[in-house]
Design a protein around this motif. Structure first.
Motif, PDB file in Angstrom:
ATOM      1  N   GLY A 141       2.930   6.245  -6.793  1.00  0.00           N
ATOM      2  CA  GLY A 141       1.838   6.832  -7.571  1.00  0.00           C
ATOM      3  C   GLY A 141       1.850   8.345  -7.497  1.00  0.00           C
ATOM      4  N   GLY A 142       2.043   8.881  -6.294  1.00  0.00           N
ATOM      5  CA  GLY A 142       2.134  10.327  -6.148  1.00  0.00           C
ATOM      6  C   GLY A 142       3.329  10.894  -6.877  1.00  0.00           C
ATOM      7  N   THR A 178       1.093   4.035  -3.117  1.00  0.00           N
ATOM      8  CA  THR A 178       0.676   5.429  -2.954  1.00  0.00           C
ATOM      9  C   THR A 178       1.853   6.396  -3.102  1.00  0.00           C
ATOM     10  OG1 THR A 178       0.852   5.252  -0.540  1.00  0.00           O
ATOM     11  CG2 THR A 178      -1.325   4.878  -1.514  1.00  0.00           C
ATOM     12  N   THR A 179       3.018   6.026  -2.582  1.00  0.00           N
ATOM     13  CA  THR A 179       4.188   6.902  -2.688  1.00  0.00           C
ATOM     14  C   THR A 179       4.648   7.031  -4.139  1.00  0.00           C
ATOM     15  OG1 THR A 179       4.899   6.287  -0.470  1.00  0.00           O
ATOM     16  CG2 THR A 179       6.538   7.297  -1.888  1.00  0.00           C
ATOM     17  N   ILE A 226      -0.645   9.522   2.751  1.00  0.00           N
ATOM     18  CA  ILE A 226      -1.926   8.882   2.448  1.00  0.00           C
ATOM     19  C   ILE A 226      -1.824   7.368   2.679  1.00  0.00           C
ATOM     20  CG2 ILE A 226      -3.517   8.306   0.571  1.00  0.00           C
ATOM     21  CD1 ILE A 226      -2.966  11.152  -0.526  1.00  0.00           C
ATOM     22  N   GLY A 227      -0.732   6.760   2.240  1.00  0.00           N
ATOM     23  CA  GLY A 227      -0.524   5.327   2.464  1.00  0.00           C
ATOM     24  C   GLY A 227      -0.462   4.983   3.939  1.00  0.00           C
ATOM     25  N   VAL A 252       0.834  -1.210   0.000  1.00  0.00           N
ATOM     26  CA  VAL A 252       0.000   0.000   0.000  1.00  0.00           C
ATOM     27  C   VAL A 252       0.861   1.250   0.000  1.00  0.00           C
ATOM     28  CG1 VAL A 252      -1.625   1.348   1.398  1.00  0.00           C
ATOM     29  CG2 VAL A 252      -2.022  -1.080   1.031  1.00  0.00           C
ATOM     30  N   ASN A 253       1.865   1.301   0.877  1.00  0.00           N
ATOM     31  CA  ASN A 253       2.719   2.485   0.945  1.00  0.00           C
ATOM     32  C   ASN A 253       3.560   2.669  -0.307  1.00  0.00           C
ATOM     33  OD1 ASN A 253       2.178   3.829   3.443  1.00  0.00           O
ATOM     34  ND2 ASN A 253       2.971   2.020   4.459  1.00  0.00           N
ATOM     35  N   LEU A 275      -3.974   5.138   5.331  1.00  0.00           N
ATOM     36  CA  LEU A 275      -4.749   3.952   4.942  1.00  0.00           C
ATOM     37  C   LEU A 275      -4.351   2.731   5.774  1.00  0.00           C
ATOM     38  CD1 LEU A 275      -4.788   4.217   1.048  1.00  0.00           C
ATOM     39  CD2 LEU A 275      -6.745   4.419   2.586  1.00  0.00           C
ATOM     40  N   GLY A 278       1.795  11.185  -0.993  1.00  0.00           N
ATOM     41  CA  GLY A 278       1.394   9.797  -1.219  1.00  0.00           C
ATOM     42  C   GLY A 278       1.789   8.901  -0.065  1.00  0.00           C
TER      43      GLY A 278
END
Length: 79
Positions: free
Chosen positions: A35-36, A32-33, A57-58, A28-29, A61, A54
């Motif tokens: 992806g950002g 998101t990282t 956010i990860g 997940v991390n 979550l 990101g």
């Protein structure tokens, strides 16, 4: 002293974690990282900023999805 009762738990930095949930948190991390970072415009400070956002956010979550496994045992001291 904490004893490991289940085989799917390991000790990382003096804390007990589930292998499955550790892998989920890493995925997940990472998603998101990165992806950002890759969605950011190509201006010099923006990829870093978007990657950090990101990561936050990860982390948020993962705190919602994964519950702590700590067990606190209260012991009385003999005086």
């Amino acid at each position: 002293m904490f004893r490991l009762h289940r085989k799917d738990l390991i000790e990382v930095w003096e804390d007990i974690v589930s292998i499955k949930e550790l892998v989920i948190a890493l995925i997940v991390n990472s998603f998101t990282t990165m992806g950002g970072y890759f969605l950011a415009p190509n201006d010099p400070p923006k990829p870093l900023l978007f990657g950090l956002i990101g990561a936050m956010i990860g982390f948020s979550l993962c705190t919602i999805l994964i519950r702590p496994k700590r067990i606190f045992e209260e012991e009385e001291r003999g005086e």
